[in-house]
Design an enzyme around this catalytic site. Structure first.
Site, PDB file in Angstrom:
ATOM      1  N   GLU A 108      13.603  12.212 182.051  1.00 28.14           N
ATOM      2  CA  GLU A 108      13.200  13.608 182.164  1.00 28.14           C
ATOM      3  C   GLU A 108      11.987  13.916 182.937  1.00 28.14           C
ATOM      4  OE1 GLU A 108      14.402  15.511 178.332  1.00 28.14           O
ATOM      5  OE2 GLU A 108      12.762  16.719 178.910  1.00 28.14           O
ATOM      6  N   LYS A 134      18.203  10.665 173.754  1.00 29.04           N
ATOM      7  CA  LYS A 134      16.864  11.170 173.056  1.00 29.04           C
ATOM      8  C   LYS A 134      17.159  11.225 171.534  1.00 29.04           C
ATOM      9  CE  LYS A 134      16.070  15.112 175.230  1.00 29.04           C
ATOM     10  NZ  LYS A 134      15.251  16.203 175.584  1.00 29.04           N
ATOM     11  N   HIS A 136      20.017  26.590 166.902  1.00 26.47           N
ATOM     12  CA  HIS A 136      19.688  26.401 168.148  1.00 26.47           C
ATOM     13  C   HIS A 136      20.511  26.912 169.212  1.00 26.47           C
ATOM     14  CE1 HIS A 136      18.057  23.811 171.513  1.00 26.47           C
ATOM     15  NE2 HIS A 136      19.296  23.520 171.898  1.00 26.47           N
ATOM     16  N   LYS A 168      26.184  16.533 182.222  1.00 22.91           N
ATOM     17  CA  LYS A 168      24.952  15.969 181.668  1.00 22.91           C
ATOM     18  C   LYS A 168      24.907  14.334 181.870  1.00 22.91           C
ATOM     19  CE  LYS A 168      21.902  15.768 177.931  1.00 22.91           C
ATOM     20  NZ  LYS A 168      21.578  16.201 176.548  1.00 22.91           N
ATOM     21  N   HIS A 216      16.376  27.253 177.411  1.00 21.67           N
ATOM     22  CA  HIS A 216      15.691  26.643 176.523  1.00 21.67           C
ATOM     23  C   HIS A 216      14.091  26.869 176.418  1.00 21.67           C
ATOM     24  CE1 HIS A 216      19.355  24.365 176.156  1.00 21.67           C
ATOM     25  NE2 HIS A 216      18.866  23.678 174.914  1.00 21.67           N
ATOM     26  N   ARG A 238      12.141  -3.489 165.460  1.00 24.10           N
ATOM     27  CA  ARG A 238      11.829  -3.306 166.854  1.00 24.10           C
ATOM     28  C   ARG A 238      13.194  -2.967 167.669  1.00 24.10           C
ATOM     29  NH1 ARG A 238       8.475  -7.397 165.936  1.00 24.10           N
ATOM     30  NH2 ARG A 238       6.248  -6.798 165.682  1.00 24.10           N
ATOM     31  N   HIS A 265      13.775  28.153 172.918  1.00 29.79           N
ATOM     32  CA  HIS A 265      12.973  27.454 172.066  1.00 29.79           C
ATOM     33  C   HIS A 265      11.945  28.145 171.284  1.00 29.79           C
ATOM     34  CE1 HIS A 265      13.827  23.291 173.581  1.00 29.79           C
ATOM     35  NE2 HIS A 265      14.566  23.386 172.363  1.00 29.79           N
ATOM     36  N   ARG A 283      16.399  16.458 185.188  1.00 30.65           N
ATOM     37  CA  ARG A 283      17.004  16.600 183.925  1.00 30.65           C
ATOM     38  C   ARG A 283      16.441  17.995 183.270  1.00 30.65           C
ATOM     39  NH1 ARG A 283      17.615  11.775 179.358  1.00 30.65           N
ATOM     40  NH2 ARG A 283      18.373  12.968 177.697  1.00 30.65           N
ATOM     41  N   GLU A 311      25.684  25.144 174.541  1.00 31.90           N
ATOM     42  CA  GLU A 311      25.376  24.239 175.454  1.00 31.90           C
ATOM     43  C   GLU A 311      26.332  24.057 176.508  1.00 31.90           C
ATOM     44  OE1 GLU A 311      22.371  22.954 175.338  1.00 31.90           O
ATOM     45  OE2 GLU A 311      21.685  23.178 173.340  1.00 31.90           O
ATOM     46  N   ASN A 318      17.526  22.403 180.495  1.00 32.80           N
ATOM     47  CA  ASN A 318      16.731  23.341 179.777  1.00 32.80           C
ATOM     48  C   ASN A 318      17.117  24.818 180.063  1.00 32.80           C
ATOM     49  OD1 ASN A 318      15.538  21.423 177.933  1.00 32.80           O
ATOM     50  ND2 ASN A 318      14.217  20.692 179.467  1.00 32.80           N
TER      51      ASN A 318
HETATM   52  N1  LIG Z   1      18.753  14.171 171.225  1.00 35.31           N
HETATM   53  C1  LIG Z   1      19.048  15.396 172.051  1.00 35.31           C
HETATM   54  O1  LIG Z   1      19.141  15.408 172.992  1.00 35.31           O
HETATM   55  C2  LIG Z   1      19.317  16.733 171.214  1.00 35.31           C
HETATM   56  C3  LIG Z   1      20.002  17.759 171.892  1.00 35.31           C
HETATM   57  C4  LIG Z   1      20.085  19.014 171.302  1.00 35.31           C
HETATM   58  C5  LIG Z   1      20.060  19.036 169.978  1.00 35.31           C
HETATM   59  N2  LIG Z   1      19.443  18.098 169.176  1.00 35.31           N
HETATM   60  C6  LIG Z   1      19.167  18.298 167.879  1.00 35.31           C
HETATM   61  O2  LIG Z   1      20.427  18.279 167.159  1.00 35.31           O
HETATM   62  C7  LIG Z   1      20.251  18.864 166.034  1.00 35.31           C
HETATM   63  C8  LIG Z   1      21.273  19.835 165.799  1.00 35.31           C
HETATM   64  O3  LIG Z   1      22.415  19.460 165.552  1.00 35.31           O
HETATM   65  P1  LIG Z   1      23.851  20.216 165.193  1.00 35.31           P
HETATM   66  O4  LIG Z   1      23.758  21.480 165.603  1.00 35.31           O
HETATM   67  O5  LIG Z   1      24.915  19.095 165.348  1.00 35.31           O
HETATM   68  O6  LIG Z   1      23.385  20.236 163.645  1.00 35.31           O
HETATM   69  P2  LIG Z   1      23.948  19.363 162.287  1.00 35.31           P
HETATM   70  O7  LIG Z   1      23.835  18.092 162.489  1.00 35.31           O
HETATM   71  O8  LIG Z   1      22.914  20.020 160.980  1.00 35.31           O
HETATM   72  O9  LIG Z   1      25.416  20.011 162.064  1.00 35.31           O
HETATM   73  C9  LIG Z   1      25.481  21.153 161.379  1.00 35.31           C
HETATM   74  C10 LIG Z   1      26.251  21.319 160.322  1.00 35.31           C
HETATM   75  O10 LIG Z   1      27.619  21.033 160.253  1.00 35.31           O
HETATM   76  C11 LIG Z   1      27.972  19.924 159.347  1.00 35.31           C
HETATM   77  N3  LIG Z   1      28.962  19.286 160.080  1.00 35.31           N
HETATM   78  C12 LIG Z   1      28.897  18.470 161.290  1.00 35.31           C
HETATM   79  N4  LIG Z   1      30.007  17.941 161.657  1.00 35.31           N
HETATM   80  C13 LIG Z   1      31.050  18.644 160.830  1.00 35.31           C
HETATM   81  C14 LIG Z   1      32.371  18.414 160.625  1.00 35.31           C
HETATM   82  N5  LIG Z   1      33.012  17.870 161.734  1.00 35.31           N
HETATM   83  N6  LIG Z   1      32.878  19.060 159.886  1.00 35.31           N
HETATM   84  C15 LIG Z   1      32.161  19.545 158.959  1.00 35.31           C
HETATM   85  N7  LIG Z   1      30.992  20.002 158.836  1.00 35.31           N
HETATM   86  C16 LIG Z   1      30.400  18.952 160.057  1.00 35.31           C
HETATM   87  C17 LIG Z   1      26.774  19.351 159.140  1.00 35.31           C
HETATM   88  O11 LIG Z   1      26.835  18.467 158.005  1.00 35.31           O
HETATM   89  C18 LIG Z   1      25.787  20.438 159.115  1.00 35.31           C
HETATM   90  O12 LIG Z   1      25.690  20.934 157.895  1.00 35.31           O
HETATM   91  C19 LIG Z   1      18.799  19.682 166.031  1.00 35.31           C
HETATM   92  O13 LIG Z   1      18.105  18.641 165.352  1.00 35.31           O
HETATM   93  C20 LIG Z   1      18.237  19.187 167.279  1.00 35.31           C
HETATM   94  O14 LIG Z   1      17.002  19.208 167.482  1.00 35.31           O
HETATM   95  C21 LIG Z   1      19.316  16.915 169.817  1.00 35.31           C
HETATM   96 ZN   LIG Z   2      19.909  22.618 173.474  1.00 36.14          ZN
END
Ligand SMILES: NC(=O)c1ccc[n+]([C@@H]2O[C@H](COP(=O)([O-])OP(=O)(O)OC[C@H]3O[C@@H](n4cnc5c(N)ncnc54)[C@H](O)[C@@H]3O)[C@@H](O)[C@H]2O)c1
Ligand SMILES: [Zn+2]
Length: 1613
Positions: free
Chosen positions: A269, A157, A296, A259, A280, A135, A284, A273, A199, A277
């Site tokens: 949101e 999030k 993304h 942010k 986006h 939980r 998206h 907030r 971003e 977007n």
């Molecule tokens: N929660 C939120 O508010 C929010 C906002 C935007 C995006 N997201 C989510 O985030 C995700 C995308 O995140 P991302 O772009 O970080 O992708 P990711 O976590 O897949 O990382 C990208 C790649 O880089 C590698 N990597 C990460 N850090 C590294 C480092 N320091 N050195 C070498 N390699 C490294 C990872 O292994 C991966 O292959 C999506 O699932 C998206 O939906 C969430």
């Molecule tokens: Zn984004």
């Protein structure tokens, strides 16, 4: 505990300072976590990529700290780690369960603290686990990607994905701490960094203009921060931080702060907030289609631009804002449009349609009900509302669509008053002048371009001026620095990108620098991107150096980067070569007043170019208070190229309005002219120095407009609509760019208008003269091309064609000119609306908002101009084919065959040359020499390529590749337009052939030497290669068994060219239809021994797989070299093509994927795959472990060939219900047309898991064909059930390609046993039929394929109850129908095929599923005509049928006529003894021209009186009733039947008996050029077609024909 000193910057969120930012934070993190979050267990979760770089540091630090903690009385806390696979697929239900199981297994309890070390994937996933585990447990975010740092880790999030969509299940769960260790970005791939920058730019764009400006101008430094490793923990404390580290940190902190503020104000949101977007909503939607290949941030980057354009179109944001955003995103290597090749080249990019995108946007969380909401920018740094705004679908559609239409009518804003975009040349000059001047100047209407932007950034670096924006960027306030300039700080280069004007102007500006602050670098360095580093700057540097400046080239002589000493400009005499660029002159002029001594500038080195631009600079200097004098020769009074510039300081006028670009101004003015309204352009008038400014006076006024011009304004009032006067002749040499505008006006004027002086417009963005002629023709406007212009014949507006789609040739001027015509011609569509971006990005918006003509988006049916991704829709649109190759390689021969197969025209460049120059090549060379010939040849090539863009086969002379310019033309053509095919023929054969053929001039050098020189050129210029082996293959290595039926070269030519042009792609129909399809894996080291048996081996299959990795070149030096040479592979493929037209699946399987190709030979693999494309191979298996950029590039070139994106897992570890396979599928889905995943079965259950996965994937929208099988004996079931391209073996093959592989017929039997192929009964209806060969024919086929069906006779006199019951039975498979039922049966059937309908007769019944799903219906078809057509076309190319004779008037004669008409026979003669029946038959074919013949052997004559005998004869009368001798009772055949002797000819006798009928015997006796065909052959051919209609499977023709012929002979003997 000795805490390592760390400088940490804290940001507060939700009232707590829980975000800690800095460099090398590991000790700080561990200390903070252990002291502030006491717990019994710390679990760090990360992915394998990150673990590689950063896990050890955490382990060491934790273990060290915990050891020292353990001194106390409490039990020592645990530190455990868990590493998961990287990438989005981990963010799934399975991924979550996997972590939860790990936690439970390790007995983690409620007090656990989980640390999420990783990117957004880890953060979202681990955060969600933390939110629900027990939980909810505490967790800490340690983001390692830039995206995670600035976005996903902040805000709480968390989520996972499901097959229904991303982030659909999750929770808000705030981390206890967020530790941003910026040093971790040093290991992040650059593309991921850019992904995060999207971003960062977004956040600045919506909230913080100052931050945006810094992002805009400092991209190079920001990249430098992650590219320079910070050794020895540099940056951990402030003292050791570099300037770029500081900058990057401030950028990240700035972004997080915004942010955090927003999150704090609106944690769940609900409104505010939503602002984050921005970009986006559309982003998206794009992401939904292109994920995971496109990241993304990349999708959001495109989304931001599109959303900003929506705001612009609504009149909220100005173009300045859109332009800044575009340039800023580009600076971080982000895509800014869907046309970016990174997106557009993906196979799934074709799904990016407006409808699809709008559809996806429907489910956006921000929407309220049906209304879509988008965050609208009002300027950089602010939004229109403090939330997302409702936007109408039509507005979004307008921006998303590629094409635009102007709603014709009267501009509602008339009288229009507007300013058009500023002139680029004037903008750049004004910026330098105002910056160097004294006082403050407001620059209005400045053009925002790369040049002006880097210029401003550079002037700031030099501390040369200060800038401020006013009116949302419409006005630039320049606080002049009076020429005081400083060397920029150390390690600070001035980066100019590829901005050419800026580079030239700034070189002299930098030479003006006099001060070098203490402790800083001594010189100013200016540099640019790779392209910039090749552009010349030499003459300017030479002039300045000669004058005493100290400038050094740092890399290439004559190019940037430059290192410039702060010596100031000496002055006195400056001598400058001005024949290359007038910008060098302007650069010196602009800076000259600030030299130590007055400057005398002397221009040397020949003709000075672009004098008007020099005059422009001088005039502008005058406006800023400095007067330049140009010397005059006292004696002659002629102007000299010597200028005197006094010393001084520019005095800034309070306001300087930059003149509009005069060419742009012509469009709104022309709209006024054509619509009879009034328009005033405010910043261009009679004082303008731009040539196009004369358009109003010199063109519009004489056409009947009222033109009023002041020094700075132009007003045009058009005559009433339809009353423009034609201009008998206008010379537009001084305003060439405006000729397109004049031309569209001329198109509706009162008579012919002649425009000259514009020859240069042929070599602009496109051949503009040609473009205007072609596009105006679509409206019905006649034109006449002139040497240096054109004549356009004005046509009344009401006569013009409406609804025209104008092709814009990616040329802004074409698009804007036709927008003018669109104002009066309804429904005109411009197909590429984005091409206006070059000079007037918001043209469509201005048309709407300022002029008052509504515009709408249009989505065109198909892609307009991409030869690469899809086939052309018609032969007319298919780009011409160019053939190159050695003399004697057979270009003309192949070219003619290809042209005849495609029904195109063939052009031989040599012949064309002779016609054009009225002399032959040899004579021309003799008279003018080789170099003149080569030049003429290149020009001719250019001409052919532009004049014959479609529907031609152009065969070029062998030596054309000797000229670099010609090679460039060919390369360009093959890249962008159409196929350039290299005709390859073995050199020894060529030598032998040329030796015989003495008609051509001798080489002068040995052919082999010529071959060796040209061969590499041919290869680099071509997009395809066609192997023309005249007899033996290669060096006689492959001699095909002479008994093998070889396909004629004609068949191969037609397959190859049909495929590469996309007109008749040679793809497997079963695959396309989603039916079971198969390929046979040829596992030979050398395929040639299999060639004689190919027919037998390939029974039933849809394609043949060539396992290139298994081929072994016997000639290769090393024994058993694992890599076959491309030449060997090419010969193997060519040999295979010689015997079969089945599509080829071309595979280079690597060892790790279960093949024989070395894993470390990626380059060799890629070049072998490339060879496949070149050879027009239909399917190419590409392993997804190859670089994705390479595969994407392959996709952009593949034409109609298809890519099988494959993944093979040999470990047996891949689970079909795990997350790994999903990841592989998603990648393959992005890269291929067909997806192939092969696993290994350990138990039968693995096949069920596979099947479940396949069902799930196939139910996705737009699912691609998916080949999924398990290797091993346990996996055999999956091979039986697989539908797409199941690889099969054959008992005759040397080895199976993979363990567990089955044969085609085994699979059919298995499918039968499990109820997938129920046995069916087939019949022959008719009488008498007891001697029919049809049962032999069909039963042989069923047997060969392993099908459980039977074929029986059902002899009846009429269509009775037996027949009716038979065709109604559920196991009825189909029937052949013969005499006497062919007409009567129609009443018993539900539907007729078009052919059966046209002939009014049925010979085949096929039960088919009804289209509406209501069950089975009976279709009547007719294959008789196919049998006749097949027998003819096997011998004569369709284009070569002159006239044809049909004898008889029964049912078969109908089939013969239908077949001949289908083959485009020029004339069809019909003869029947009873004339009346022939007349009746002719009436039955009202659409076919049939010529009745009364006397066999007497032929109609043509205009010049020559008889036109047929070269095809089909007789349908029983042979027993015919004779060669005179016999009154029988039909007599005279020898004149065979009067045609000029080429190939064929006679078919449909009678089965006797073997040699009188008709055939007569042919053999009288005419050698006549081939004969017996009735049995036609029977076979129609039977093959019948079989295929019933079984949807290729008919085993060889097997059938052997058995049927044997049976036939047995019976007649
Ligand atoms: N929660 C939120 O508010 C929010 C906002 C935007 C995006 N997201 C989510 O985030 C995700 C995308 O995140 P991302 O772009 O970080 O992708 P990711 O976590 O897949 O990382 C990208 C790649 O880089 C590698 N990597 C990460 N850090 C590294 C480092 N320091 N050195 C070498 N390699 C490294 C990872 O292994 C991966 O292959 C999506 O699932 C998206 O939906 C969430
Ligand atoms: Zn984004």
């Amino acid at each position: 505990m000795p805490a390592t000193t760390t400088d940490v910057q804290k940001v507060s969120i939700l009232g707590k300072e829980s975000i800690h930012c800095g460099f090398h934070l590991v000790p700080h993190i561990v200390e903070t976590v252990l002291t502030q979050l006491p717990s019994s267990t710390y679990i760090l979760i990360t992915d394998t990529n990150i673990a590689k770089f950063h896990l050890t540091a955490f382990e060491q630090e934790f273990n060290a700290s915990l050891t020292s903690l353990a001194n106390g009385t409490h039990a020592r806390p645990r530190f455990i780690t868990h590493v998961v696979p990287p990438g989005e697929p981990s963010k799934s239900r399975e991924g979550k369960a996997n972590i939860e199981d790990f936690l439970l297994l390790n007995k983690c309890t409620r007090d656990s603290v989980i640390l999420a070390l990783g990117g957004g994937v880890i953060g979202d996933l681990v955060g969600f686990v933390a939110a629900t585990f027990m939980r909810g447990v505490r967790f800490v975010q340690i983001p390692t990607t830039l995206l995670a740092m600035v976005d996903s880790s902040v805000g709480g999030k968390t989520a996972i994905d499901t097959p229904h969509g991303k982030n659909l299940i999750g929770a808000f769960w705030q981390p206890e701490f967020i530790f941003i260790d910026v040093a971790m970005l040093e290991t992040l791939p650059a593309r991921e960094f850019s992904n995060g920058m999207a971003e960062v730019v977004k956040t600045a764009a919506i909230r913080n203009e100052a931050e945006f400006s810094s992002l805009e101008s400092r991209s190079a430094e920001i990249f430098a921060a992650i590219q320079t490793p910070s050794t020895n923990y540099a940056g951990r404390v402030k003292r050791t931080r570099s300037a770029s580290q500081e900058l990057l940190l401030s950028v990240i902190v700035g972004s997080i702060t915004v942010k955090s503020e927003i999150v704090t104000l609106d944690p769940h949101e609900n409104g505010l907030r939503n602002l984050v977007n921005f970009g986006h909503t559309i982003g998206h939607a794009i992401e939904a289609i292109l994920t995971p290949t496109i990241l993304h941030g990349e999708c959001v980057s495109v989304g931001m631009i599109l959303e900003a354009e929506i705001s612009r179109s609504m009149g909220i944001l100005n173009q300045v804002g859109v332009g800044r955003l575009t340039r800023c995103l580009k600076a971080y290597n982000l895509p800014v449009s869907m046309a970016d090749p990174r997106l557009a080249n993906l196979p799934s990019a074709k799904l990016l349609t407006v409808d699809r995108l709008l559809d996806i946007m429907k489910v956006d969380k921000k929407n309220s009900g049906n209304e879509k909401k988008i965050v609208l920018l009002s300027r950089i740094g602010d939004t229109y509302e403090q939330r997302a705004t409702v936007v109408a679908d039509a507005t979004i559609a307008k921006i998303l669509s590629d094409a635009a239409t102007v709603i014709s009518g009267v501009p509602i804003h008339s009288p229009v008053k507007m300013v058009t975009p500023g002139s680029k040349s004037i903008s750049n000059r004004a910026l330098v002048l105002a910056a160097l001047g004294r006082g403050t100047c407001r620059l209005k209407n400045l053009l925002h371009s790369d040049d002006t932007q880097v210029m401003m950034a550079a002037l700031l670096e030099l501390k040369g001026a200060q800038f401020e924006w006013e009116d949302a960027g419409e006005t630039l306030i320049v606080h002049g620095g009076e020429g005081s300039l400083s060397v920029p700080p150390k390690d600070k280069e001035i980066y100019l990108g590829n901005a050419g004007t800026a580079a030239r102007f700034l070189t002299t500006v930098c030479a003006l620098v006099q001060k070098s602050p203490k402790d800083e670098a001594e010189t100013t360095i200016i540099t640019g991107n790779a392209r910039m580093k090749q552009r010349p700057i030499g003459p300017l540097v030479t002039a300045l150096t000669a004058n005493g400046s100290k400038i050094a080239y740092m890399e290439t002589e004559g190019c940037l980067p430059l290192s410039i000493h702060p010596n100031g400009l000496q002055g006195g005499l400056v001598q400058l070569a001005a024949s290359i660029s007038s910008q060098y002159v302007s650069s010196v002029l602009l800076c000259a007043p600030y030299a130590a001594k007055p400057v005398t500038l002397e221009l040397i080195g020949g003709q000075v170019i672009s004098q008007p631009y020099i005059d422009m600079t001088i005039a502008m200097m005058k406006s800023f208070g400095i007067e330049v004098t140009r010397r005059v020769d006292k004696e002659t009074g002629k102007l000299l190229d010597i200028y005197d510039i006094p010393k001084g300081c520019y005095v800034n006028p309070p306001e300087y309005s930059i003149e509009s670009d005069a060419s742009s101004a012509t469009y709104p003015l022309a709209i006024a002219a054509i619509t009879g309204t009034t328009c005033t352009i405010q910043s261009i008038g009679s004082s303008s120095l731009q040539g196009d400014a004369r358009f109003a006076k010199d063109v519009l006024e004489p056409m009947g407009c009222i033109v009023t011009q002041t020094a700075t304004e132009t007003t045009v009032q058009g005559p009433p609509i339809g009353q423009l006067k034609a201009l008998p002749h206008v010379d537009m040499e001084v305003m060439t760019d405006a000729f397109l505008t004049a031309t569209v006006l001329g198109a509706v004027a009162s008579g012919p208008t002649k425009i000259t002086g514009i020859a240069n417009q042929r070599v602009k963005e496109c051949n503009r003269i040609r473009a205007m002629i072609d596009e105006l023709a679509k409206f019905g406007v006649a034109t006449n091309e002139l040497d240096d212009g054109l004549e356009v014949f004005g046509t009344p507006i009401s006569h013009l064609k409406q609804g025209v789609t104008v092709h814009c040739y990616d040329d802004h001027r074409v698009a804007m000119a036709f927008s003018v015509l669109a104002a009066v011609v309804p429904k005109t569509v411009m197909d590429e609306k984005r091409c206006v971006e070059k000079t007037w990005p918001n043209w469509w918006d201005d048309l709407n908002n300022k002029i008052g003509l509504d515009t709408q988006g249009v989505e065109l049916a198909g892609p307009t101009d991409s030869v690469s991704t899809t086939g052309p829709s018609s032969a007319k649109e298919a780009a011409s084919i160019v053939l190159i190759g050695m003399r004697g390689s057979g270009k003309t021969f192949i070219g003619e065959l290809a042209a005849s197969a495609l029904e195109w025209n063939c052009i031989d460049a040599d012949v064309y040359f002779e016609i054009k120059f009225k002399t032959d090549v040899r004579q021309f060379v003799h008279d003018n020499g080789w170099s003149a010939f080569r030049e003429a040849e290149t020009n001719l090539l250019k001409e052919l390529l532009t004049e014959k863009p479609y529907g031609h086969v152009i065969s070029l002379g062998g030596g054309v590749v000797e000229t670099p310019a010609a090679r460039d033309l060919l390369k360009e053509y093959s890249r962008k337009r159409g196929p350039v095919v290299h005709i390859v023929r073995n050199i020894d054969e060529v030598v032998e052939y040329l030796g015989i053929e003495g008609s051509r001039p001798a080489y002068g050098e040995s052919i082999t030497a010529v071959f060796e020189r040209r061969e590499p050129w041919f290869r680099e210029c071509c997009s395809h290669r066609f192997i023309n082996h005249v007899e033996a293959f290669a060096d006689g290595k492959f001699v095909i068994d002479p008994t093998v039926t070889k396909r004629g070269i004609r068949e191969e030519v037609s397959r190859f060219f049909g495929h590469i042009t996309g007109l008749t792609p040679n793809l497997a129909p079963n695959l396309a239809w989603g039916r079971h399809s198969y390929f046979l894996s040829l596992t030979y080291p050398d395929i040639t021994p299999a060639l004689p048996r190919i027919e037998e081996l390939s029974v039933g299959v849809d394609a043949l797989e060539v396992r290139v990795d298994l081929l072994r070149d016997p000639k290769a030096g090393k024994q058993d070299s694992p890599i076959p040479s491309p030449a060997y592979v090419a010969d193997q493929i060519a040999a295979l093509r010689r015997v079969t037209s089945l599509p080829i699946v071309y595979t280079v399987r690597t060892r790790s994927q279960g093949g024989a190709f070395p894993d470390d030979a990626q380059n060799e693999a890629c070049s072998l795959l490339d060879l496949a494309l070149r050879m027009g191979t239909e399917y190419i298996d590409v392993e997804i472990s190859l670089p994705h950029t390479w595969i994407t590039d392959m996709n952009s070139r593949k034409g109609c060939s298809q890519i099988i994106a494959s993944w093979h897992d040999w470990s047996g570890d891949m689970k079909w219900n795990g997350s790994d396979v999903q990841a592989k599928y998603d990648i393959a889905d992005q890269l291929g047309d067909i997806i192939k995943i092969v696993g290994k079965a350990n138990s039968i259950q693995d096949n069920f898991d596979l099947q479940q996965f396949v069902t799930r994937m196939n139910s996705r929208p737009n699912a691609k064909p998916f080949l999924a099988i398990n290797m091993g004996t346990e996996g055999q079931l999956s091979r039986v059930l697989n539908t797409t391209f199941t690889p099969v073996s054959h008992p005759l093959l040397p080895s199976r390609a993979a363990p567990g592989q089955l044969t085609f017929s085994q699979i059919q039997q298995a499918l039968h046993l499990i109820g997938q192929i129920p046995s069916k009964r087939f019949f022959l209806f008719g009488t008498p039929i007891s001697h029919s060969l049809s049962p032999t024919l069909h039963n042989t086929a069923f047997q060969a394929l392993g099908l459980p069906h039977t074929y029986e006779l059902l002899e009846t006199k009429e269509i009775d109850d037996r027949i009716r019951a038979t065709i109604a039975a559920p196991d009825f498979g189909g029937a052949s129908v013969t005499i006497p039922h062919k007409l009567d049966i129609i009443a018993a059937l539900d539907r007729l095929s078009p052919a059966a309908k046209a002939m009014g007769a049925v010979n085949t019944i096929v039960p088919v599923q009804s289209g509406d799903g209501s069950g089975r219906i009976l279709l009547g078809d007719n294959t008789d005509w196919l049998g006749i057509r097949g027998s003819i076309s096997a011998r004569i190319a369709p284009g070569l049928i002159h006239s044809a004779l049909v004898i008889g008037a029964g049912g078969t004669a109908r089939a013969a006529i239908y077949a001949l008409s289908n083959l485009h026979a020029k004339t069809i003669y019909l003869y029947n003894r009873t004339r009346g029946r022939a007349v009746e038959l002719i009436k039955a074919f009202p659409n076919i021209k049939i010529h009745l013949i009364d006397q066999l052997g007497e032929w109609p004559r043509d205009a010049s009186g020559d008889a036109l005998p047929p070269n095809v004869i089909v007789s349908t009368v029983p042979a027993s009733e015919t004779t060669m001798t005179n016999d009154d009772q029988k039909l007599h055949f005279p020898a004149e039947l065979y009067a045609y002797r000029d080429g190939p000819a064929i006679v078919i006798d449909m009678a089965y008996k006797p073997v040699e009928t009188p008709l055939l015997k007569l042919a053999k006796d009288t005419a050698q050029n006549w081939e004969t065909a017996q009735g049995v052959e036609v029977l076979l051919q129609q039977g093959y077609a019948q079989f295929e209609l019933w079984n949807q499977r290729r008919c085993p023709q060889g097997a059938i024909s052997r058995v049927v012929w044997a049976e036939y002979r047995r019976r007649v003997e």
